[in-house]
Design a protein around this motif. Structure first.
Motif, PDB file in Angstrom:
ATOM      1  N   UNK A  11      -3.304   8.406  -3.455  1.00  0.00           N
ATOM      2  CA  UNK A  11      -2.623   7.092  -3.150  1.00  0.00           C
ATOM      3  C   UNK A  11      -3.417   6.273  -2.466  1.00  0.00           C
ATOM      4  N   UNK A  12      -4.419   6.575  -1.489  1.00  0.00           N
ATOM      5  CA  UNK A  12      -5.356   6.393  -1.254  1.00  0.00           C
ATOM      6  C   UNK A  12      -6.793   5.022  -2.109  1.00  0.00           C
ATOM      7  N   UNK A  13      -6.600   6.108  -3.527  1.00  0.00           N
ATOM      8  CA  UNK A  13      -7.456   5.382  -4.397  1.00  0.00           C
ATOM      9  C   UNK A  13      -6.557   4.600  -5.171  1.00  0.00           C
ATOM     10  N   UNK A  14      -5.318   4.450  -4.962  1.00  0.00           N
ATOM     11  CA  UNK A  14      -4.393   3.988  -5.616  1.00  0.00           C
ATOM     12  C   UNK A  14      -3.921   2.087  -4.715  1.00  0.00           C
ATOM     13  N   UNK A  15      -4.229   2.605  -3.558  1.00  0.00           N
ATOM     14  CA  UNK A  15      -4.605   1.139  -2.933  1.00  0.00           C
ATOM     15  C   UNK A  15      -5.750   0.289  -2.781  1.00  0.00           C
ATOM     16  N   UNK A  16      -6.706   1.342  -2.985  1.00  0.00           N
ATOM     17  CA  UNK A  16      -7.899   1.154  -3.751  1.00  0.00           C
ATOM     18  C   UNK A  16      -7.836  -0.016  -4.712  1.00  0.00           C
ATOM     19  N   UNK A  17      -7.828   0.178  -5.670  1.00  0.00           N
ATOM     20  CA  UNK A  17      -7.908  -1.109  -7.147  1.00  0.00           C
ATOM     21  C   UNK A  17      -6.828  -1.492  -6.823  1.00  0.00           C
ATOM     22  N   UNK A  18      -5.373  -1.753  -5.721  1.00  0.00           N
ATOM     23  CA  UNK A  18      -4.837  -3.405  -6.073  1.00  0.00           C
ATOM     24  C   UNK A  18      -6.008  -4.030  -4.890  1.00  0.00           C
ATOM     25  N   UNK A  19      -6.677  -3.604  -3.973  1.00  0.00           N
ATOM     26  CA  UNK A  19      -7.490  -3.943  -3.195  1.00  0.00           C
ATOM     27  C   UNK A  19      -8.882  -4.411  -4.360  1.00  0.00           C
ATOM     28  N   UNK A  20      -9.179  -3.811  -4.761  1.00  0.00           N
ATOM     29  CA  UNK A  20     -10.472  -4.721  -6.141  1.00  0.00           C
ATOM     30  C   UNK A  20      -9.884  -6.216  -6.450  1.00  0.00           C
ATOM     31  N   UNK A  21      -8.631  -6.030  -7.427  1.00  0.00           N
ATOM     32  CA  UNK A  21      -7.823  -7.132  -7.767  1.00  0.00           C
ATOM     33  C   UNK A  21      -8.208  -7.691  -7.150  1.00  0.00           C
TER      34      UNK A  21
END
Length: 439
Positions: free
Chosen positions: A406-416
């Motif tokens: 779940x943290x990885x998913x949130x990190x992808x959104x922040x990278x975008x």
């Protein structure tokens, strides 16, 4: 060439920094006190159930209400901050947060008035959220618009120190209370003291804020007659990319913070049979480190590209849960402290520069509205549902790795969001600050 910073009286600059820090510290003290209470005692007191998990999730639902209310605060107070000024609005947000928190400390429980207790708790939590939604954007501008735009990362970090300071105070007070009284006494009335003490912080914050002048940047906008009449509409129609970038950049820090300061307290008590005080102590130590790391990373972002520094922190955030949870396998307190300190250091790398990163996405005349909307809407996506989602995922899968995913998913959104964001242009703001100082 005279710097913008030297154009502002040093005493006013220090006062603005203190006003920004103290106000956000109070409002995050309120949020942190509620977070700890929701993870430990509110489930039984306001949402009694035969199932501990159900009670905890119900308590976390009202935690989420505070986040869901933030966009309303960002919408109302952000708009007023761009039209009426930063200082006036920040006095009102401080009062709203303090009164709501004080009243939580006086609230009857389910045993006294039944389901009405939960309703009143949700309403007061909603008021807290509205106040925070209007507070953050103004607090950031209060310090950063007084300071040198080339050091915005450092000056804006005053508002970012507020969360760890508030968390440290709240966890410290609650740990002291729970450690010096019996479990029955703490559950019955001891927790209330932490909420009632917010009155002291309100008075201190008001004393500082009422002595401030308006920020030089807003004063120049007002003198030129450039205040927006419909700032929310302007942000939505003319600065959509900036708004999208600001929202996404905040998602991973919110999820990371919720995981390590809120959900972990539940995880260690229910899954590892560790004590509540051990979790609170670990969070306190990590928050104490953040008091120095927030301004340090803010200052570092003035010397290197802010988006690049945030990207490094985002990658670290995606990796750390996969190291943290295996460390806790044997229930070691020392490893819990180490893991929490590292997690909150990573959060500081993300959060310290974030105030400057968000505000500089928007033009100065729309900055309060734009940054407030980005900050609060991101909370709805990231911070609000995080404890609920984490609790539900763990119950569904039964293994910690789903929490890391779940943290990885949130990190992808922040990278975008970082890809969408822009780097700042500060020359015009330096000129604005000098003009105000010489008039």
């Amino acid at each position: 060439m005279t710097s913008a910073r030297s154009a502002v009286e040093p005493r006013a600059l220090r006062r603005a920094y203190a006003a920004s820090l103290s106000g956000t510290a109070l409002e995050y003290y309120d949020f942190a006190a509620y977070s700890v209470a929701a993870a430990t005692v509110f489930g039984d007191l306001f949402f009694p159930s035969g199932d501990d998990l159900v009670g905890t999730m119900a308590a976390f639902s009202t935690y989420a209400v505070g986040y869901l209310a933030r966009p309303l605060g960002g919408f109302v107070f952000g708009r007023l901050g761009d039209v009426l000024g930063r200082k006036k609005i920040l006095v009102h947000t401080l009062l709203l947060a303090g009164i709501a928190t004080f009243l939580i400390g006086l609230l009857p429980t389910h045993a006294a008035i039944g389901g009405l207790a939960a309703v009143l708790l949700v309403l007061l939590r909603f008021a807290q959220g509205v106040a925070v939604g209007g507070e953050w954007g103004g607090a950031v501008l209060l310090s950063s618009e007084y300071g040198d735009p080339r050091r915005r990362g450092f000056w804006a970090s005053a508002a970012q120190i507020g969360p760890p300071a508030g968390t440290l105070l709240a966890n410290g007070v609650l740990a002291l209370l729970s450690g010096t009284m019996s479990e029955a006494a703490f559950t019955s009335w001891g927790w209330r003291i932490a909420f009632l003490l917010s009155a002291v912080l309100v008075l201190f914050g008001l004393w500082i804020r009422l002595r401030l002048e308006e920020t030089p940047v807003f004063q120049r906008i007002a003198d030129r007659g450039e205040r927006p009449s419909a700032p929310v509409s302007e942000v939505v129609t003319t600065e959509r990319r900036a708004l999208a970038a600001g929202i996404l950049v905040r998602v991973c820090p919110d999820v990371l913070y919720s995981l390590f300061t809120v959900f972990t307290l539940t995880y260690i008590t229910q899954e590892l049979d560790m004590s509540r005080s051990e979790g609170s102590t670990a969070v306190m130590i990590g928050s104490a480190c953040q008091l120095l790391l927030m301004p340090a990373f803010g200052a570092l972002s003035d010397r290197m590209n802010r988006r690049l520094l945030t990207l490094v922190g985002t990658i670290a955030a995606a990796i750390w849960p996969f190291l943290f949870f295996p460390m806790l396998g044997d229930g070691s307190f020392g490893l819990l402290v180490l893991g929490t300190v590292v997690a909150l250091a990573i959060h500081a790398m993300l959060y310290g520069p974030q105030a400057a990163l968000l505000t500089e996405q928007f033009s100065p005349r729309l900055r309060y509205t734009g940054s407030s909307l980005a900050y609060t809407l991101a909370g709805v996506i990231g911070g609000a549902p995080a404890p609920l989602i984490l609790t539900a995922l763990l119950a569904l899968v039964g293994n910690w790795w789903i929490l890391g995913a779940y943290v990885v998913f949130s990190a992808v959104l922040t990278a975008i969001g970082l890809w969408l964001a822009r780097d700042p242009v500060v020359e015009s703001e330096e000129e604005t600050t000098r003009e105000v100082a010489t008039t």
